[in-house]
Write a protein that holds these residues in place. Sequence first.
Motif: not given
Length: 78
Positions: A8-11, A18-21
Amino acid sequence: MKRVIYLTALISIGATTLISCRDTAEKETVVVKEVRVETEKAEPVEERKGILERTAEKVDKEVNKEIDKEIEKIGDDN
């Protein structure tokens, strides 16, 4: 349980990365301006000639004067 927490932490870290970039598309506005260009009046032919043409004309005039002087010296044979 540890696997679920790590997964969960890794996801969540991967998703935020991915969203911030992600690039945001911004609209660019292009401004087109019309400009009137005023051209100068047509120059006389004398001013449009290059320096070589003007110099050649002066030399031709001088040569013609010398030729006329020689013709006058010879005289009219008619």
